[in-house]
Design an enzyme around this catalytic site. Structure first.
Site, PDB file in Angstrom:
ATOM      1  CG  ASP A 122      -2.056   0.992   1.093  1.00  0.00           C
ATOM      2  OD1 ASP A 122      -2.565   1.150  -0.024  1.00  0.00           O
ATOM      3  OD2 ASP A 122      -2.442   1.604   2.102  1.00  0.00           O
ATOM      4  CG  HIS A 129      -4.034  10.764   2.491  1.00  0.00           C
ATOM      5  ND1 HIS A 129      -5.047  10.748   3.421  1.00  0.00           N
ATOM      6  CD2 HIS A 129      -3.173   9.751   2.833  1.00  0.00           C
ATOM      7  CE1 HIS A 129      -4.831   9.759   4.292  1.00  0.00           C
ATOM      8  NE2 HIS A 129      -3.700   9.152   3.958  1.00  0.00           N
ATOM      9  NE  ARG A 138       5.040  15.420  10.109  1.00  0.00           N
ATOM     10  CZ  ARG A 138       4.410  14.532   9.360  1.00  0.00           C
ATOM     11  NH1 ARG A 138       4.006  13.386   9.885  1.00  0.00           N
ATOM     12  NH2 ARG A 138       4.169  14.781   8.082  1.00  0.00           N
ATOM     13  CD  GLU A 194      -5.645   4.652   4.644  1.00  0.00           C
ATOM     14  OE1 GLU A 194      -5.047   3.922   3.831  1.00  0.00           O
ATOM     15  OE2 GLU A 194      -5.073   5.324   5.519  1.00  0.00           O
ATOM     16  CD  GLU A 196      -5.538   2.691  -0.009  1.00  0.00           C
ATOM     17  OE1 GLU A 196      -4.777   2.015  -0.729  1.00  0.00           O
ATOM     18  OE2 GLU A 196      -5.376   2.836   1.218  1.00  0.00           O
ATOM     19  CG  ASP A 228      -5.363  -0.413   3.631  1.00  0.00           C
ATOM     20  OD1 ASP A 228      -5.470  -1.626   3.852  1.00  0.00           O
ATOM     21  OD2 ASP A 228      -4.369   0.247   3.965  1.00  0.00           O
ATOM     22  NE  ARG A 232      -7.113   6.549   9.648  1.00  0.00           N
ATOM     23  CZ  ARG A 232      -6.385   6.452   8.542  1.00  0.00           C
ATOM     24  NH1 ARG A 232      -5.128   6.076   8.605  1.00  0.00           N
ATOM     25  NH2 ARG A 232      -6.932   6.724   7.374  1.00  0.00           N
ATOM     26  CD  GLN A 235      -2.340   4.316  10.753  1.00  0.00           C
ATOM     27  OE1 GLN A 235      -3.559   4.320  10.641  1.00  0.00           O
ATOM     28  NE2 GLN A 235      -1.540   4.817   9.840  1.00  0.00           N
ATOM     29  CE1 TYR A 239       3.746   7.376  12.381  1.00  0.00           C
ATOM     30  CE2 TYR A 239       2.355   7.338  14.341  1.00  0.00           C
ATOM     31  CZ  TYR A 239       3.120   8.040  13.427  1.00  0.00           C
ATOM     32  OH  TYR A 239       3.251   9.390  13.552  1.00  0.00           O
ATOM     33  CE  LYS A 248      -3.047   2.260   7.347  1.00  0.00           C
ATOM     34  NZ  LYS A 248      -3.875   3.074   6.441  1.00  0.00           N
ATOM     35  CB  THR A 252      -7.061  -4.755   2.506  1.00  0.00           C
ATOM     36  OG1 THR A 252      -6.116  -4.273   3.455  1.00  0.00           O
ATOM     37  CG2 THR A 252      -7.074  -3.853   1.291  1.00  0.00           C
ATOM     38  CD  GLU A 353      -7.276  12.774   4.183  1.00  0.00           C
ATOM     39  OE1 GLU A 353      -6.818  13.664   3.450  1.00  0.00           O
ATOM     40  OE2 GLU A 353      -7.514  11.614   3.800  1.00  0.00           O
TER      41      GLU A 353
END
Length: 413
Positions: A122, A129, A138, A194, A196, A228, A232, A235, A239, A248, A252, A353
């Site tokens: 992936d 994104h 951040r 997600e 995709e 996918d 969150r 993750q 991560y 994840k 999928t 998002e």
């Protein structure tokens, strides 16, 4: 002159003669899994065709298999020959009486995973994104990390949990940690999607053999829509420093129908200009993506329309980067684009998002709002594109419904 089909209703829908996607199906009467091609609301049984003399002898065995892998491994000459033959069969009324006996209504078919997944990778190819997530995670730093515009960032996923559209998704459990709380274990409270686009490898390579981006169409058979699913909260805790893992790998989903690249010829569009210019192994003689208009529906309400045509890294560049270190390709490898998001708020392909980290709930109508997925929620991702003859084709949608987490059996005392 536009080619038409003798199959009732095929010319007015997203599965006309210029599409002809491949899938694997069975019926109550014949539970054996077999390969078919969709035309309108019907499936043409290719096993039945291959039982006669329609295909060349060296092609017939591939359509007696229970997945597309054998046919995909034959490469572009076979793909183009079969597509030409099927187009003639389904457009020439001289074949109607004989071929109609091999049609099964989609409504009466059970669909299966269309190919055996060899590996799953992936990517993270949408600048919008990546920028959104950078601003969320951040806020005091540059949203894009220094490497992002130099290479297609990606991670290696879990092929064994790639499932066909419609498979229920059990809410995953795992470790979570909020800012000022201790580590805890439990069901994900921030379950996400997600939206995709995935690409399916047909022709493999030997270990140690990189693939040039200009050879993309020599190896990739077609495209599928991908969801996918992402936990969150799991993750976010796991991560660092190695990237996505249990957040994840639980599931999928992919669509039932693989759209051949030739069917997407009319959707080819210039990809965004890249600055800085990538390294030589990522340069393309013809730089293009595919102008797919995607749609995300949450419990029946459309909440987003992500545009795939604006992806910064193209499918050809993803393939080149995936193999530049000498990693081999295998028939059935699946690689996906990562979340497709556009510049507008209504073009974001994840709920992380859309809700800006859960701060802005999405209105689903009738006073119902969501930030992340709840048990019983259903998500459907679909997409349309310009067909080779100027009409509109629709990629097979991918859907899933969330089931409650499974309680773990207590360990013996």
């Amino acid at each position: 002159m536009t080619t038409t089909s003798w199959v009732d209703g095929a010319d007015s829908g997203p599965y006309g003669i210029d599409h002809l996607p491949y899938g694997v199906f069975s019926t109550a009467k014949d539970p054996a899994m077999r390969i078919g091609v969709r035309i309108g609301d019907q499936i043409l049984d290719l096993r039945g065709l291959a039982s006669g003399t329609f295909f060349l002898p060296w092609i017939r065995p591939a359509f007696h298999e229970h997945a597309l892998n054998g046919f995909m491994a034959m490469g572009p000459p076979a793909w183009r020959l079969v597509r030409h033959q099927l187009t003639e069969l389904l457009s020439d009324r001289r074949h109607q009486d004989q071929s109609a006996t091999l049609l099964t209504p989609v409504a009466k078919a059970r669909m299966h995973l269309p190919f055996t997944v060899a590996d799953y990778v992936d990517f993270y190819a949408s600048e919008e994104h990546a920028t959104n997530l950078g601003r969320l995670f951040r806020p005091d730093s540059e949203p894009l990390l220094p490497n992002w515009k130099h290479l297609p960032v990606g991670y290696h996923g879990r092929a064994g949990t790639v499932v066909p559209s419609g498979t229920p998704i059990v809410r995953p459990r795992g470790q979570r940690k909020s800012k000022d709380a201790p580590v805890e274990f439990g069901p994900s409270a921030r379950l996400d999607i997600e939206a995709e686009v995935g690409f399916v490898v047909g022709v493999g390579t030997e270990l140690g053999t990189p693939v040039n981006p200009d050879d993309f169409t020599e190896h990739v058979f077609g495209a599928v829509l991908v969801n996918d699913w992402s936990a969150r909260d799991i993750q976010a805790w796991e991560y660092v420093p190695l990237g996505p893992f249990l957040g994840k790998s639980f599931a999928t989903s992919i669509g039932h129908w693989v759209t051949p690249l030739d069917a997407l010829a009319g959707a080819k569009a210039a990809a965004p200009v890249q600055d800085p210019v990538p390294l030589d192994y990522l340069l393309e003689s013809e730089r293009y993506g595919y102008d797919l208009q995607m749609s995300v529906r949450w419990n029946g309400t459309e909440v987003s329309r992500p545009p795939f045509g604006g992806m910064y890294w193209t499918p050809a560049q993803m393939l080149a980067h995936m193999t530049v270190n000498g990693a081999s390709l295998r028939t059935g490898d699946l690689y996906a684009s990562g979340t497709v998001s556009g510049p507008g708020p209504a073009q974001r392909g994840s709920f992380l998002e859309l809700t800006w980290g859960g701060k802005d709930p999405v209105d689903l109508g009738e006073g119902e709002a969501r930030t992340f997925l709840e048990d019983g929620d259903t998500v459907i991702i679909s997409a349309t594109a310009r067909g080779a003859e100027g009409g509109e084709i629709g990629l097979g949608d991918v859907r899933g419904t969330i089931l409650p987490a499974v309680n773990l059996v207590p360990l013996p005392a």
